[in-house]
Each structure stands twice: as structure tokens, then as C-alpha cells.
Design a protein around this motif. Sequence first.
Motif, PDB file in Angstrom:
ATOM      1  N   PHE A 211      87.574  24.116 -68.309  1.00  0.00           N
ATOM      2  CA  PHE A 211      87.527  24.644 -69.672  1.00  0.00           C
ATOM      3  C   PHE A 211      87.496  26.169 -69.712  1.00  0.00           C
ATOM      4  O   PHE A 211      87.950  26.782 -70.681  1.00  0.00           O
ATOM      5  CB  PHE A 211      86.320  24.076 -70.443  1.00  0.00           C
ATOM      6  CG  PHE A 211      84.987  24.626 -70.018  1.00  0.00           C
ATOM      7  CD1 PHE A 211      84.545  25.875 -70.424  1.00  0.00           C
ATOM      8  CD2 PHE A 211      84.146  23.874 -69.202  1.00  0.00           C
ATOM      9  CE1 PHE A 211      83.310  26.376 -70.034  1.00  0.00           C
ATOM     10  CE2 PHE A 211      82.910  24.367 -68.805  1.00  0.00           C
ATOM     11  CZ  PHE A 211      82.501  25.627 -69.216  1.00  0.00           C
ATOM     12  N   ALA A 212      86.960  26.790 -68.663  1.00  0.00           N
ATOM     13  CA  ALA A 212      86.778  28.245 -68.679  1.00  0.00           C
ATOM     14  C   ALA A 212      88.099  28.992 -68.781  1.00  0.00           C
ATOM     15  O   ALA A 212      88.171  30.062 -69.394  1.00  0.00           O
ATOM     16  CB  ALA A 212      86.006  28.690 -67.436  1.00  0.00           C
TER      17      ALA A 212
ATOM     18  N   LEU B 252      93.100  19.694 -62.711  1.00  0.00           N
ATOM     19  CA  LEU B 252      92.998  19.146 -61.363  1.00  0.00           C
ATOM     20  C   LEU B 252      91.579  18.649 -61.101  1.00  0.00           C
ATOM     21  O   LEU B 252      90.635  19.054 -61.789  1.00  0.00           O
ATOM     22  CB  LEU B 252      93.404  20.209 -60.345  1.00  0.00           C
ATOM     23  CG  LEU B 252      94.866  20.675 -60.441  1.00  0.00           C
ATOM     24  CD1 LEU B 252      95.102  21.883 -59.557  1.00  0.00           C
ATOM     25  CD2 LEU B 252      95.815  19.545 -60.052  1.00  0.00           C
ATOM     26  N   PRO B 253      91.406  17.786 -60.087  1.00  0.00           N
ATOM     27  CA  PRO B 253      90.089  17.167 -59.866  1.00  0.00           C
ATOM     28  C   PRO B 253      88.935  18.139 -59.710  1.00  0.00           C
ATOM     29  O   PRO B 253      87.863  17.925 -60.285  1.00  0.00           O
ATOM     30  CB  PRO B 253      90.308  16.353 -58.589  1.00  0.00           C
ATOM     31  CG  PRO B 253      91.761  16.000 -58.610  1.00  0.00           C
ATOM     32  CD  PRO B 253      92.437  17.204 -59.210  1.00  0.00           C
ATOM     33  N   THR B 254      89.113  19.222 -58.944  1.00  0.00           N
ATOM     34  CA  THR B 254      87.985  20.128 -58.713  1.00  0.00           C
ATOM     35  C   THR B 254      87.525  20.777 -60.012  1.00  0.00           C
ATOM     36  O   THR B 254      86.322  20.878 -60.273  1.00  0.00           O
ATOM     37  CB  THR B 254      88.354  21.200 -57.680  1.00  0.00           C
ATOM     38  OG1 THR B 254      88.648  20.563 -56.429  1.00  0.00           O
ATOM     39  CG2 THR B 254      87.198  22.179 -57.475  1.00  0.00           C
ATOM     40  N   GLY B 255      88.460  21.239 -60.831  1.00  0.00           N
ATOM     41  CA  GLY B 255      88.084  21.868 -62.099  1.00  0.00           C
ATOM     42  C   GLY B 255      87.309  20.931 -63.000  1.00  0.00           C
ATOM     43  O   GLY B 255      86.392  21.343 -63.718  1.00  0.00           O
ATOM     44  N   LEU B 256      87.670  19.643 -62.977  1.00  0.00           N
ATOM     45  CA  LEU B 256      86.962  18.654 -63.807  1.00  0.00           C
ATOM     46  C   LEU B 256      85.577  18.351 -63.238  1.00  0.00           C
ATOM     47  O   LEU B 256      84.606  18.203 -63.987  1.00  0.00           O
ATOM     48  CB  LEU B 256      87.803  17.387 -63.914  1.00  0.00           C
ATOM     49  CG  LEU B 256      89.165  17.572 -64.600  1.00  0.00           C
ATOM     50  CD1 LEU B 256      89.929  16.257 -64.612  1.00  0.00           C
ATOM     51  CD2 LEU B 256      88.996  18.109 -66.020  1.00  0.00           C
TER      52      LEU B 256
ATOM     53  N   GLU C 144      83.304  21.063 -64.218  1.00  0.00           N
ATOM     54  CA  GLU C 144      82.827  20.924 -65.600  1.00  0.00           C
ATOM     55  C   GLU C 144      81.535  20.096 -65.625  1.00  0.00           C
ATOM     56  O   GLU C 144      80.584  20.425 -66.345  1.00  0.00           O
ATOM     57  CB  GLU C 144      83.892  20.273 -66.474  1.00  0.00           C
ATOM     58  CG  GLU C 144      85.067  21.173 -66.784  1.00  0.00           C
ATOM     59  CD  GLU C 144      85.959  20.606 -67.879  1.00  0.00           C
ATOM     60  OE1 GLU C 144      85.811  19.418 -68.239  1.00  0.00           O
ATOM     61  OE2 GLU C 144      86.798  21.370 -68.396  1.00  0.00           O
ATOM     62  N   ASP C 145      81.491  19.020 -64.835  1.00  0.00           N
ATOM     63  CA  ASP C 145      80.273  18.209 -64.750  1.00  0.00           C
ATOM     64  C   ASP C 145      79.123  19.019 -64.155  1.00  0.00           C
ATOM     65  O   ASP C 145      77.982  18.924 -64.604  1.00  0.00           O
ATOM     66  CB  ASP C 145      80.522  16.963 -63.891  1.00  0.00           C
ATOM     67  CG  ASP C 145      81.468  15.973 -64.555  1.00  0.00           C
ATOM     68  OD1 ASP C 145      81.581  15.996 -65.799  1.00  0.00           O
ATOM     69  OD2 ASP C 145      82.093  15.175 -63.829  1.00  0.00           O
ATOM     70  N   VAL C 146      79.434  19.818 -63.136  1.00  0.00           N
ATOM     71  CA  VAL C 146      78.409  20.682 -62.537  1.00  0.00           C
ATOM     72  C   VAL C 146      77.881  21.668 -63.574  1.00  0.00           C
ATOM     73  O   VAL C 146      76.673  21.890 -63.684  1.00  0.00           O
ATOM     74  CB  VAL C 146      78.985  21.433 -61.314  1.00  0.00           C
ATOM     75  CG1 VAL C 146      77.998  22.493 -60.812  1.00  0.00           C
ATOM     76  CG2 VAL C 146      79.334  20.442 -60.201  1.00  0.00           C
ATOM     77  N   PHE C 147      78.787  22.251 -64.343  1.00  0.00           N
ATOM     78  CA  PHE C 147      78.377  23.198 -65.382  1.00  0.00           C
ATOM     79  C   PHE C 147      77.416  22.547 -66.372  1.00  0.00           C
ATOM     80  O   PHE C 147      76.385  23.126 -66.728  1.00  0.00           O
ATOM     81  CB  PHE C 147      79.611  23.719 -66.125  1.00  0.00           C
ATOM     82  CG  PHE C 147      79.284  24.651 -67.258  1.00  0.00           C
ATOM     83  CD1 PHE C 147      79.117  26.004 -67.026  1.00  0.00           C
ATOM     84  CD2 PHE C 147      79.120  24.171 -68.552  1.00  0.00           C
ATOM     85  CE1 PHE C 147      78.801  26.866 -68.069  1.00  0.00           C
ATOM     86  CE2 PHE C 147      78.803  25.026 -69.593  1.00  0.00           C
ATOM     87  CZ  PHE C 147      78.641  26.373 -69.351  1.00  0.00           C
ATOM     88  N   ARG C 148      77.747  21.340 -66.820  1.00  0.00           N
ATOM     89  CA  ARG C 148      76.886  20.659 -67.789  1.00  0.00           C
ATOM     90  C   ARG C 148      75.513  20.327 -67.195  1.00  0.00           C
ATOM     91  O   ARG C 148      74.511  20.310 -67.913  1.00  0.00           O
ATOM     92  CB  ARG C 148      77.579  19.393 -68.291  1.00  0.00           C
ATOM     93  CG  ARG C 148      78.716  19.663 -69.267  1.00  0.00           C
ATOM     94  CD  ARG C 148      79.238  18.384 -69.896  1.00  0.00           C
ATOM     95  NE  ARG C 148      80.029  17.604 -68.953  1.00  0.00           N
ATOM     96  CZ  ARG C 148      81.359  17.716 -68.840  1.00  0.00           C
ATOM     97  NH1 ARG C 148      82.025  18.575 -69.596  1.00  0.00           N
ATOM     98  NH2 ARG C 148      82.019  16.975 -67.975  1.00  0.00           N
TER      99      ARG C 148
ATOM    100  N   ASN D 129      81.259  29.005 -73.590  1.00  0.00           N
ATOM    101  CA  ASN D 129      80.132  28.063 -73.630  1.00  0.00           C
ATOM    102  C   ASN D 129      78.820  28.707 -73.183  1.00  0.00           C
ATOM    103  O   ASN D 129      78.014  28.084 -72.491  1.00  0.00           O
ATOM    104  CB  ASN D 129      80.425  26.841 -72.764  1.00  0.00           C
ATOM    105  CG  ASN D 129      81.433  25.897 -73.406  1.00  0.00           C
ATOM    106  OD1 ASN D 129      82.208  26.295 -74.270  1.00  0.00           O
ATOM    107  ND2 ASN D 129      81.440  24.655 -73.004  1.00  0.00           N
ATOM    108  N   GLY D 130      78.636  29.959 -73.568  1.00  0.00           N
ATOM    109  CA  GLY D 130      77.384  30.652 -73.272  1.00  0.00           C
ATOM    110  C   GLY D 130      77.245  31.147 -71.849  1.00  0.00           C
ATOM    111  O   GLY D 130      76.163  31.598 -71.450  1.00  0.00           O
TER     112      GLY D 130
END
Length: 226
Positions: free
Chosen positions: A151-152, A167-171, A174-178, A199-200
Motif C-alpha cells: 500500500f505504501a 507481489l507476495p512479499t509486499g502483501l 502489509e500484515d506485518v505493518f498491521r 497510514n500514519g
Amino acid sequence: MTKVHFVGDVHGFAGSLSILDKPNTIQLGDLNLYGYDNWIMEIGKVSGVVSCKHQFQNKVMFVEGNHEQFPKLNCNADEPYEVVPNLYHIPRGYVSGRTLFLGGGDSIDRDSRKDGISWFKEEKINSVQVDRIFAIRNRIDVVVSHDCPHFALDGIPLPHGRVKMMLPTGLILEDVFRHVKPLLWVFAHYHTSIDLVSNGCRFIGLNTDEEKEIDIPLDDNFFSKE
């Protein structure tokens, strides 16, 4: 806070050693596909790759990218470890202070590379490494990685007319970020300079051979710990 000298992708080129071999350095991946004791000087017209050796004078740390000599790395290690004298790899999911380290990425040129020679399946973050991160319960303010959450950079123009591919790593990131909800994310991978807020979180991306000094919350002995 510790002032860190960050360096973007260098891809094993000897000409990058002058910016890499400095105190308090963390290199952000795509360090060296050819092995960490050989550095490319030039591509010879007849002899192919011309390489040289280098003895690091400073303790240099790095997270791995997608273009690395993975047989020489242990991405699941518990602590940073020495790959060659004074060059230390930071494993995936390692935490120092309030900073999380997470290497890995996806090669968009995968089809042009050879398995086990110029491409390794270990470039991808696996489920064991994700579980290690999701087990983190302490506060994380900063993530240091090779790639960044999808998303960044979604929709942002990248070099050569590209946009960020899903791609898989970017997705996964995203889970790591959340999960960790960082305030700052430092990365490389895209061969362009980036500084934006989404997203802050502030996302700082380094170009190839780019240097940037950033204060991050590390343990006091991060660079001195043996």
C-alpha cells in the motif's frame, strides 16, 4: 536513539565499498549475489566478471534483499552473525530496541535467472518467519527491511515507467505493518529515493548507492555486540 548510516542496494559492485564500509552502517539488501568476499570491479569483454577482495575495516550490518548469495546466509538465525570478517547479517524477525529487521523480497526478473545460481527460493519470506514476527508483543517503532508494504507505494511512479506490482512479499509486509504499527519504515529495493507518509507511518526508501543518516531506537550494544 542511535544514528545509523543506511545504504541502499549496491549489488556487489566494488565501487560501492567506499560508501558501505563506514561506522554504524546498515545496508538494506541486494548487497551481493556473488558471495560476500568477492566484489565486482567490471564486466570484462573477454574474461567476463572481474572481481576483487575486500577486508571490511568497520563492522557493517545488513538485511538481505532478493539478490543475495543465500547459501551463505541463515535467515532464521536468532542473532546477527558474521558472514565474512566485520560483515554481519541481521536475520528475519530480529528485534533490537524498538526496531524490527526483516529482509527478503521478490525478483521481478525471476524468469531470466537460473535456480541456485542467480535466483534462490529463500528470497521469499516464509510462514515460520511470519510467525516469529507475529509473536512479537513489545512495542515496535521502526521497521528496517529491503521491501515495503504494497500500500505504501501503490500507484506511485517508479523508475523506467514502472508501478509497484502486487507481489507476495509486499502483501506479507502489509500484515506485518498491521501487527507492529510502526512510525517509521526504512527500505530500498526500488532503485529510487522515496520519502512519504501513509497510514500514519513515514516511509523512507533509498536509491541504489544512496546514503542516509537516520536516528532509530536500537539497543545500546547493537553495533558492538559480538
